[in-house]
Design a protein around this motif. Structure first.
Motif, PDB file in Angstrom:
ATOM      1  N   GLN A   1      86.218   2.149  10.525  1.00  0.00           N
ATOM      2  CA  GLN A   1      87.508   2.688  11.568  1.00  0.00           C
ATOM      3  C   GLN A   1      87.255   4.218  12.052  1.00  0.00           C
ATOM      4  N   ASP A   2      86.745   5.027  11.358  1.00  0.00           N
ATOM      5  CA  ASP A   2      86.455   6.468  11.769  1.00  0.00           C
ATOM      6  C   ASP A   2      85.623   6.352  12.916  1.00  0.00           C
ATOM      7  N   VAL A   3      84.500   5.505  12.942  1.00  0.00           N
ATOM      8  CA  VAL A   3      83.505   5.671  13.957  1.00  0.00           C
ATOM      9  C   VAL A   3      84.040   4.974  15.080  1.00  0.00           C
ATOM     10  N   ARG A   4      84.628   3.920  15.151  1.00  0.00           N
ATOM     11  CA  ARG A   4      85.256   3.084  16.193  1.00  0.00           C
ATOM     12  C   ARG A   4      86.381   4.160  16.993  1.00  0.00           C
ATOM     13  N   GLU A   5      87.102   4.553  16.144  1.00  0.00           N
ATOM     14  CA  GLU A   5      88.155   5.567  16.799  1.00  0.00           C
ATOM     15  C   GLU A   5      87.475   6.656  17.622  1.00  0.00           C
ATOM     16  N   LYS A   6      86.396   7.353  17.093  1.00  0.00           N
ATOM     17  CA  LYS A   6      85.741   8.515  17.754  1.00  0.00           C
ATOM     18  C   LYS A   6      84.828   7.874  18.920  1.00  0.00           C
ATOM     19  N   TYR A   7      84.317   6.915  18.879  1.00  0.00           N
ATOM     20  CA  TYR A   7      83.788   6.199  20.085  1.00  0.00           C
ATOM     21  C   TYR A   7      84.438   5.545  21.052  1.00  0.00           C
ATOM     22  N   GLY A   8      85.672   5.192  20.450  1.00  0.00           N
ATOM     23  CA  GLY A   8      86.770   4.765  21.598  1.00  0.00           C
ATOM     24  C   GLY A   8      87.183   5.923  22.342  1.00  0.00           C
ATOM     25  N   SER A   9      87.745   7.076  21.702  1.00  0.00           N
ATOM     26  CA  SER A   9      88.089   8.387  22.182  1.00  0.00           C
ATOM     27  C   SER A   9      87.158   8.836  23.231  1.00  0.00           C
ATOM     28  N   ILE A  10      85.742   8.563  22.958  1.00  0.00           N
ATOM     29  CA  ILE A  10      84.596   9.499  23.737  1.00  0.00           C
ATOM     30  C   ILE A  10      84.735   8.541  25.104  1.00  0.00           C
ATOM     31  N   LYS A  11      84.757   7.273  25.053  1.00  0.00           N
ATOM     32  CA  LYS A  11      84.700   6.416  25.982  1.00  0.00           C
ATOM     33  C   LYS A  11      85.868   6.637  27.085  1.00  0.00           C
ATOM     34  N   LEU A  12      87.271   6.688  26.641  1.00  0.00           N
ATOM     35  CA  LEU A  12      88.216   7.075  27.207  1.00  0.00           C
ATOM     36  C   LEU A  12      88.153   8.375  27.940  1.00  0.00           C
ATOM     37  N   GLU A  13      87.494   9.396  27.307  1.00  0.00           N
ATOM     38  CA  GLU A  13      87.222  10.698  27.847  1.00  0.00           C
ATOM     39  C   GLU A  13      86.233  10.713  29.076  1.00  0.00           C
ATOM     40  N   ALA A  14      85.277   9.636  28.879  1.00  0.00           N
ATOM     41  CA  ALA A  14      84.237   9.720  29.774  1.00  0.00           C
ATOM     42  C   ALA A  14      84.745   9.156  31.075  1.00  0.00           C
ATOM     43  N   ALA A  15      85.632   8.112  30.836  1.00  0.00           N
ATOM     44  CA  ALA A  15      86.149   7.391  32.085  1.00  0.00           C
ATOM     45  C   ALA A  15      87.028   8.334  32.866  1.00  0.00           C
ATOM     46  N   LYS A  16      87.817   9.211  32.187  1.00  0.00           N
ATOM     47  CA  LYS A  16      88.750   9.844  32.954  1.00  0.00           C
ATOM     48  C   LYS A  16      87.781  11.168  33.654  1.00  0.00           C
ATOM     49  N   LEU A  17      86.567  11.509  32.882  1.00  0.00           N
ATOM     50  CA  LEU A  17      85.649  12.718  33.594  1.00  0.00           C
ATOM     51  C   LEU A  17      85.096  11.974  34.739  1.00  0.00           C
ATOM     52  N   TYR A  18      84.644  10.785  34.624  1.00  0.00           N
ATOM     53  CA  TYR A  18      83.725  10.159  35.686  1.00  0.00           C
ATOM     54  C   TYR A  18      84.455   8.674  36.188  1.00  0.00           C
ATOM     55  N   PRO A  19      85.606   8.793  36.725  1.00  0.00           N
ATOM     56  CA  PRO A  19      86.027   7.222  36.987  1.00  0.00           C
ATOM     57  C   PRO A  19      85.404   6.641  38.161  1.00  0.00           C
ATOM     58  N   ASP A  20      84.341   7.299  38.950  1.00  0.00           N
ATOM     59  CA  ASP A  20      83.731   6.550  39.874  1.00  0.00           C
ATOM     60  C   ASP A  20      82.287   6.921  39.842  1.00  0.00           C
ATOM     61  N   ASP A  21      81.767   6.872  38.566  1.00  0.00           N
ATOM     62  CA  ASP A  21      80.334   6.938  38.271  1.00  0.00           C
ATOM     63  C   ASP A  21      79.901   6.538  37.125  1.00  0.00           C
ATOM     64  N   ILE A  22      79.595   5.249  36.946  1.00  0.00           N
ATOM     65  CA  ILE A  22      79.082   4.456  35.800  1.00  0.00           C
ATOM     66  C   ILE A  22      78.038   5.248  35.212  1.00  0.00           C
ATOM     67  N   ASP A  23      77.043   5.877  35.701  1.00  0.00           N
ATOM     68  CA  ASP A  23      75.872   6.485  35.268  1.00  0.00           C
ATOM     69  C   ASP A  23      76.250   7.694  34.602  1.00  0.00           C
ATOM     70  N   LYS A  24      76.963   8.524  34.985  1.00  0.00           N
ATOM     71  CA  LYS A  24      77.689   9.738  34.424  1.00  0.00           C
ATOM     72  C   LYS A  24      78.516   9.195  33.174  1.00  0.00           C
ATOM     73  N   TYR A  25      79.305   8.146  33.013  1.00  0.00           N
ATOM     74  CA  TYR A  25      79.963   7.725  32.144  1.00  0.00           C
ATOM     75  C   TYR A  25      79.086   7.357  31.181  1.00  0.00           C
ATOM     76  N   ILE A  26      77.883   6.607  31.121  1.00  0.00           N
ATOM     77  CA  ILE A  26      76.981   6.355  30.340  1.00  0.00           C
ATOM     78  C   ILE A  26      76.329   7.321  29.844  1.00  0.00           C
ATOM     79  N   ASP A  27      76.060   8.321  30.467  1.00  0.00           N
ATOM     80  CA  ASP A  27      75.464   9.650  30.031  1.00  0.00           C
ATOM     81  C   ASP A  27      76.282  10.333  28.906  1.00  0.00           C
ATOM     82  N   TYR A  28      77.560  10.365  29.344  1.00  0.00           N
ATOM     83  CA  TYR A  28      78.636  11.170  28.504  1.00  0.00           C
ATOM     84  C   TYR A  28      78.625  10.508  27.181  1.00  0.00           C
TER      85      TYR A  28
END
Length: 171
Positions: free
Chosen positions: A128-155
């Motif tokens: 659960q702890d790893v899942r929550e951390k990964y989910g948070s990073i994914k949400l953060e990356a989507a906010k930072l790069y909403p129209d750039d899938i490559d930067k989202y993936i890099d983040y």
């Protein structure tokens, strides 16, 4: 289908049924050619934020790969080759508006890519702890790069690498 816009949502219970709906069509087309149809990727991990795209790995015997490709083509899937990743064959599709957006891959039963997908999924399901951390990073990356899938993936990539390292020896 290559997405450009990045949308990450909190986990949705309906993703389980979305997978079942897609799996039903695949199993009807492939019958015993499919050893298994696996729900992989973030939508397969309860509680994990994800792009609303169902990732599916169809497990087959390598000898049956051409039969599987032909059977999937008969129901609207378009074989795209391995797209640079050994151990899986990718498929686009047409005429699947009744199904949730999905990525379909066919993997030989001894595929390292298949093994990697299953171990990563199962690890996130049980940590659960790893899942929550990964989910948070994914949400953060989507906010930072909403129209750039490559930067989202890099983040999010450093966190994925960190997860692989913590799985030490399982891959």
């Amino acid at each position: 289908m290559r997405i450009k816009d990045v949308i990450v949502l909190p986990y949705k219970e309906e993703w389980k049924q979305d997978f079942i709906n897609i799996k039903k069509e695949i199993v009807e087309a492939l019958g015993k050619l499919a050893i298994a149809v696996e729900h992989v990727g973030s939508t397969s991990v309860e509680g994990l934020a994800a792009k609303p795209i169902i990732d599916i790995d169809v497990v087959v015997k390598l000898d049956n790969m051409q039969k599987v490709i032909r059977a999937l083509e008969c129901i609207g899937y378009i074989h795209e080759g391995n797209l640079g990743i050994e151990g899986r064959e990718a498929f686009a599709y047409e005429g699947k508006e009744h199904l949730q957006t999905h990525h379909l891959y066919v993997c030989p039963e001894d595929s390292e890519e298949l093994k990697r997908h299953l171990i990563f999924r199962d690890y996130l399901r049980t940590h659960q702890d790893v899942r929550e951390k990964y989910g948070s990073i994914k949400l953060e990356a989507a906010k930072l790069y909403p129209d750039d899938i490559d930067k989202y993936i890099d983040y999010k990539s450093p966190v994925i690498e960190e997860i692989y390292e913590s799985m030490d020896g399982q891959l």
